[in-house]
Design a protein around this motif. Sequence first.
Motif, short mmCIF file in Angstrom:
data_model
loop_
_atom_site.label_atom_id
_atom_site.label_comp_id
_atom_site.label_asym_id
_atom_site.label_seq_id
_atom_site.Cartn_x
_atom_site.Cartn_y
_atom_site.Cartn_z
N ALA A 14 0.84 -1.20 0.00
CA ALA A 14 0.00 0.00 0.00
C ALA A 14 0.88 1.25 0.00
N GLU A 34 9.22 3.96 7.31
CA GLU A 34 8.97 2.53 7.54
C GLU A 34 9.70 2.10 8.81
N SER A 35 8.98 1.44 9.70
CA SER A 35 9.59 1.10 11.00
C SER A 35 10.70 0.08 10.86
N SER A 41 6.25 -7.05 6.41
CA SER A 41 5.21 -8.05 6.75
C SER A 41 5.39 -9.31 5.91
N ILE A 52 -1.79 -15.99 -2.70
CA ILE A 52 -2.89 -16.81 -3.25
C ILE A 52 -3.37 -16.25 -4.58
N THR A 53 -3.25 -14.93 -4.77
CA THR A 53 -3.62 -14.34 -6.06
C THR A 53 -2.47 -14.59 -7.04
N VAL A 110 7.04 5.51 13.29
CA VAL A 110 6.29 6.69 13.73
C VAL A 110 5.68 6.36 15.10
N GLY A 140 -1.04 -1.47 7.31
CA GLY A 140 -1.48 -2.85 7.11
C GLY A 140 -2.11 -3.50 8.34
N GLN A 143 1.09 -7.17 11.06
CA GLN A 143 1.87 -7.02 12.28
C GLN A 143 1.00 -6.69 13.50
N GLN A 283 -2.94 2.32 15.82
CA GLN A 283 -1.86 3.08 16.46
C GLN A 283 -2.24 4.54 16.65
N PRO A 315 -5.62 -2.76 3.21
CA PRO A 315 -6.71 -3.73 3.30
C PRO A 315 -7.85 -3.34 4.24
N ILE A 327 -4.40 -6.75 -2.80
CA ILE A 327 -3.60 -5.73 -3.47
C ILE A 327 -4.32 -5.22 -4.72
C1 LIG Z 1 -1.02 -15.28 4.65
C2 LIG Z 1 -1.50 -14.14 3.82
C3 LIG Z 1 -1.60 -14.29 2.46
C4 LIG Z 1 -2.04 -13.25 1.68
N1 LIG Z 1 -2.10 -13.41 0.33
C5 LIG Z 1 -2.48 -12.38 -0.45
C6 LIG Z 1 -2.53 -12.51 -1.85
O1 LIG Z 1 -2.26 -13.56 -2.39
N2 LIG Z 1 -2.91 -11.44 -2.59
C7 LIG Z 1 -3.24 -10.25 -2.02
O2 LIG Z 1 -3.58 -9.31 -2.74
N3 LIG Z 1 -3.20 -10.09 -0.68
C8 LIG Z 1 -2.85 -11.13 0.11
N4 LIG Z 1 -2.83 -10.99 1.46
C9 LIG Z 1 -3.19 -9.69 2.02
C10 LIG Z 1 -2.02 -8.74 1.82
O3 LIG Z 1 -0.85 -9.33 2.30
C11 LIG Z 1 -2.29 -7.46 2.56
O4 LIG Z 1 -3.49 -6.91 2.09
C12 LIG Z 1 -1.14 -6.49 2.29
O5 LIG Z 1 0.05 -6.96 2.85
C13 LIG Z 1 -1.45 -5.16 2.91
O6 LIG Z 1 -0.44 -4.29 2.53
P1 LIG Z 1 -0.07 -3.05 3.42
O7 LIG Z 1 1.01 -2.33 2.70
O8 LIG Z 1 -1.31 -2.32 3.78
O9 LIG Z 1 0.45 -3.70 4.79
P2 LIG Z 1 1.86 -4.35 5.18
O10 LIG Z 1 2.40 -5.17 4.07
O11 LIG Z 1 1.66 -4.99 6.50
O12 LIG Z 1 2.80 -3.06 5.34
C14 LIG Z 1 2.66 -2.18 6.42
C15 LIG Z 1 4.02 -1.62 6.76
O13 LIG Z 1 3.87 -0.60 7.75
C16 LIG Z 1 4.96 -0.67 8.64
N5 LIG Z 1 4.55 0.02 9.88
C17 LIG Z 1 3.57 -0.35 10.75
N6 LIG Z 1 3.46 0.53 11.74
C18 LIG Z 1 4.39 1.51 11.51
C19 LIG Z 1 4.76 2.71 12.19
N7 LIG Z 1 4.18 3.09 13.33
N8 LIG Z 1 5.76 3.46 11.65
C20 LIG Z 1 6.37 3.09 10.49
N9 LIG Z 1 6.05 1.96 9.82
C21 LIG Z 1 5.06 1.18 10.31
C22 LIG Z 1 5.22 -2.16 8.78
O14 LIG Z 1 6.53 -2.46 9.20
C23 LIG Z 1 4.95 -2.66 7.35
O15 LIG Z 1 6.13 -2.73 6.57
C24 LIG Z 1 -2.41 -12.02 2.26
C25 LIG Z 1 -2.30 -11.86 3.65
C26 LIG Z 1 -1.86 -12.92 4.43
C27 LIG Z 1 -1.75 -12.72 5.91
#
Ligand SMILES: Cc1cc2nc3c(=O)[nH]c(=O)nc-3n(C[C@H](O)[C@H](O)[C@H](O)COP(=O)(O)OP(=O)(O)OC[C@H]3O[C@@H](n4cnc5c(N)ncnc54)[C@H](O)[C@@H]3O)c2cc1C
Length: 374
Positions: A14, A34-35, A41, A52-53, A110, A140, A143, A283, A315, A327
Amino acid sequence: MRSVDVVIVGAGPAGIGMAMELGKIPGLDFGVLESNRIGESFVRWPAQTRLITPSFHSNPFGLADLNAVDAATSPAIFAGAEHLSGRQYAEYLESVAQAAQLPIACGCKVLNVEPHVDGGFYLNTELGELFTRFLIWACGEYQFPDLSPFPGGQLCQHYAHIEDWQILESGPYIVIGGYESGLDAAINLVKLGHQVRLLVRRATWDLPNETDPSLVLSPYTRARLHEMESNDKLEIVYDASVIEVTQNADHSFRVHTADGRHWDVEQQPILGTGFLKGGGARQIKDLWMWDDDGHIVLSEVDESIMTPGLFLVGPQVRHDQRIYCFIYKFRQRFARIALQIAQRLQLDTEWLEGAGDGVWGPFGNSECCEGCEC
Ligand SMILES: Cc1cc2nc3c(=O)[nH]c(=O)nc-3n(C[C@H](O)[C@H](O)[C@H](O)COP(=O)(O)OP(=O)(O)OC[C@H]3O[C@@H](n4cnc5c(N)ncnc54)[C@H](O)[C@@H]3O)c2cc1C
C-alpha cells in the motif's frame, strides 16, 4: 524541524504503490517512513506461504499483473513465479522502490501523531520530528494480529508468529479458523506429516451464493485442500465456534466450542483467526471514526471523517459492500488520494491523464463497478 507536503507511513504494497502514484506529481515533496524494512510483513510470512492471487504478465494487453503495485511492473516477471513467496514479494517491492528512487526512511517507526489546529501533523519518529501537511496511513494488518479472539487465546500460537512450519515439534495439532490462514496452516502441517484437526465455523470453500474472494476461499487454496481430501492426517470439524482455550493439569491444552464439545491437544493450538480490526490504524485510533462493527469510516476519497488531511490506504479500506483487502483491490484507490492531495496543494494534475483507476485494466475502474456487480 523538517516540513514536507506528504508523509506515507508504512512501506508495504500500500505504501510503495501510493508513493509511486505521488511520485508522478511534479513539485510534490513527500517521503515514506517505515519502521523496519520494505515489505517487512511479507518477510515475516511463514517460509512456505505463497501469495494466493496469481501473478501473470498481462500488462502489455491492458491488464496489469494482479499483484503489481505499479501498472508498469509485474511480480511474475520479477520473480519468474505465479505464486510468489513472502520474501520474493518483498524483493519485488524493494526493486520497484529502488528503480523509482522513492524517498524512503527505513528503521523509522512513527511513534506519535499530533494534528495541528491549523492543519497538518507533527510526527514523532524514531529518527526525530517532522511536520507534514498530509498524512497517508499504510500500516497494514499483518503485524497486528488478534491474539485474544476468545478467552485463553494467549495460550495459542498465532499464524502471524510462525516463521517456518518446518521447525515446529511433531503433532498432533489443532488449527482454529476456516479461512485462508487457518487452511494454509493446516495444509502445510499435514504436508510435513503432522496429524491436524481443523476447527471451522463453516466451509468457506462451499458458499454457492458468494463470489467475493474476501469471503470465500481462493481457488488456489481450494485446489490445495482438494489434494488433501484423501489424506487421513487432516480432520475437519464443522460448526466449531471456539469460545475458550484452557490448560490442563498436565500442561496440555483444551479447546472448547459453543455447543459444549471440547478437544485436548499437547501442542499449543494454532490461531488462524485473523487480525485486529483496523490493524495498524489502531496506532492512531483517536484520529479515525469507527463504526459499530469496528471498521473505519472514511470519506469517498478515503480520508478520515474525524481528521482532515489524514488518508488510509490498504486492506482496512471498506466502502459499503466493497472490501479492499487484496492488493488488486486497494491499489485502485491510490490515484484518487493522489489527485485529492495535488488539487488541495494546487499542483499540476495533468499527470493524471491516462492514469487513474482505469490504468489497472478495463474492469479495474470504479465507474464500471459503481453501477454493476461484475
Ligand atoms: C497469509 C497471507 C496471504 C495473503 N495473500 C495475499 C494474496 O495472495 N494477494 C493479495 O492481494 N493479498 C494477500 N494478502 C493480504 C495482503 O498481504 C495485505 O493486504 C497487504 O500486505 C497489505 O499491505 P499493506 O502495505 O497495507 O500492509 P503491510 O504489508 O503490513 O505493510 C505495512 C508496513 O507498515 C509498517 N509500519 C507499521 N506501523 C508503523 C509505524 N508506526 N511506523 C512506520 N512503519 C510502520 C510495517 O513495518 C509494514 O512494513 C495475504 C495476507 C496474508 C496474511
